[in-house]
Design a protein around this motif. Structure first.
Motif, PDB file in Angstrom:
ATOM      1  N   ILE A   1     -54.026 -41.902  54.662  1.00  0.00           N
ATOM      2  CA  ILE A   1     -54.267 -43.343  54.557  1.00  0.00           C
ATOM      3  C   ILE A   1     -55.705 -43.494  54.054  1.00  0.00           C
TER       4      ILE A   1
ATOM      5  N   GLN B   1     -56.932 -49.085  53.286  1.00  0.00           N
ATOM      6  CA  GLN B   1     -55.716 -49.365  54.039  1.00  0.00           C
ATOM      7  C   GLN B   1     -56.026 -49.446  55.526  1.00  0.00           C
ATOM      8  N   PHE B   2     -56.908 -48.564  55.979  1.00  0.00           N
ATOM      9  CA  PHE B   2     -57.284 -48.549  57.378  1.00  0.00           C
ATOM     10  C   PHE B   2     -57.980 -49.846  57.766  1.00  0.00           C
TER      11      PHE B   2
ATOM     12  N   ALA C   1     -44.598 -42.146  57.815  1.00  0.00           N
ATOM     13  CA  ALA C   1     -45.853 -42.731  57.341  1.00  0.00           C
ATOM     14  C   ALA C   1     -46.511 -41.769  56.364  1.00  0.00           C
TER      15      ALA C   1
ATOM     16  N   TYR D   1     -57.578 -40.768  62.394  1.00  0.00           N
ATOM     17  CA  TYR D   1     -58.096 -42.033  62.900  1.00  0.00           C
ATOM     18  C   TYR D   1     -59.639 -41.957  62.994  1.00  0.00           C
TER      19      TYR D   1
ATOM     20  N   SER E   1     -51.281 -51.250  64.571  1.00  0.00           N
ATOM     21  CA  SER E   1     -51.106 -50.167  63.604  1.00  0.00           C
ATOM     22  C   SER E   1     -52.167 -49.100  63.791  1.00  0.00           C
ATOM     23  N   ARG E   2     -53.416 -49.521  64.065  1.00  0.00           N
ATOM     24  CA  ARG E   2     -54.495 -48.537  64.290  1.00  0.00           C
ATOM     25  C   ARG E   2     -54.210 -47.724  65.553  1.00  0.00           C
TER      26      ARG E   2
ATOM     27  N   LYS F   1     -57.513 -52.737  56.485  1.00  0.00           N
ATOM     28  CA  LYS F   1     -56.557 -53.855  56.485  1.00  0.00           C
ATOM     29  C   LYS F   1     -55.588 -53.787  57.669  1.00  0.00           C
ATOM     30  N   MET F   2     -55.526 -52.655  58.385  1.00  0.00           N
ATOM     31  CA  MET F   2     -54.592 -52.483  59.492  1.00  0.00           C
ATOM     32  C   MET F   2     -54.989 -53.362  60.669  1.00  0.00           C
TER      33      MET F   2
ATOM     34  N   GLU G   1     -51.253 -47.012  66.817  1.00  0.00           N
ATOM     35  CA  GLU G   1     -50.190 -46.068  66.501  1.00  0.00           C
ATOM     36  C   GLU G   1     -50.730 -44.877  65.717  1.00  0.00           C
ATOM     37  N   LEU G   2     -51.653 -45.150  64.774  1.00  0.00           N
ATOM     38  CA  LEU G   2     -52.253 -44.068  63.994  1.00  0.00           C
ATOM     39  C   LEU G   2     -53.054 -43.150  64.908  1.00  0.00           C
TER      40      LEU G   2
END
Length: 190
Positions: free
Chosen positions: A161, A165-166, A157, A185, A173-174, A168-169, A176-177
């Motif tokens: 980010i 982009q954050f 990754a 995060y 996905s958030r 739109k996650m 996992e981040l």
């Protein structure tokens, strides 16, 4: 005189009333006249050579006096005994070599590559065979283990980010981040 006898069987076919041949076993050999003639000629030539050798020896013995005959026959018997003893020794060494090969976990077919002159040479040649065998096996194993091209790694990754982009996650996905990089995060959520 040890004489080999190859029996040649000539088979005549019986015809039934309908005119078809009776069935015959598949392993039965059939010889043509030329084959039979060749076999007979070969056997006759061997017999003739044996007879000539005996005749030659008889003539040689006839020319000798009693002492020479006795010495010649003694020498001949000694040679025959030496040949027999050498053959027995070879058989014993072959059996011993096969035993050693099987004890060491080597194929007994390698006995053809063993020096069978005496016990010491048998042991030395088996030691050399074992060393060569183990090296060959190790080389084969190394080749198998070596494998091919390395497996390509999944793209990682991006390190940074952006806020867009954050936003739109999705939830997954958030999450996992958050597990990978909690500081990033919190910064983007913030």
């Amino acid at each position: 005189m040890a004489e080999e006898n190859d029996n040649v069987e000539v088979v005549e076919t019986d015809k039934t009333a309908a005119g078809s041949e009776q069935s015959k076993p598949q392993d039965e050999k059939k010889y043509t006249d030329a084959d039979v003639d060749a076999i007979i000629d070969k056997k006759f030539a061997k017999w003739k050579a044996d007879q000539e050798a005996k005749e030659s020896e008889a003539k040689k013995l006839a020319k000798m006096n009693a002492d020479d005959k006795q010495a010649y026959q003694l020498k001949k018997r000694e040679q025959e005994l030496a040949d027999r003893e050498a053959e027995i020794n070879k058989r014993e060494l072959t059996a011993e070599a096969k035993s050693i090969l099987s004890e060491r976990g080597l194929p007994i077919e390698l006995v053809n590559n063993v020096n069978l002159t005496d016990a010491d040479s048998v042991h030395e040649s088996i030691d050399q065979l074992q060393k060569s065998w183990e090296e060959a096996v190790q080389k084969g194993v190394s080749e198998r283990i070596k494998g091919g091209k390395p497996i390509p790694k999944a793209p990682s990754a991006p390190a940074e980010i952006t806020k867009e982009q954050f936003d739109k996650m999705g939830y997954k996905s958030r999450n996992e981040l958050f597990e990978r990089n909690p500081e990033l995060y919190n910064k983007l959520k913030g």
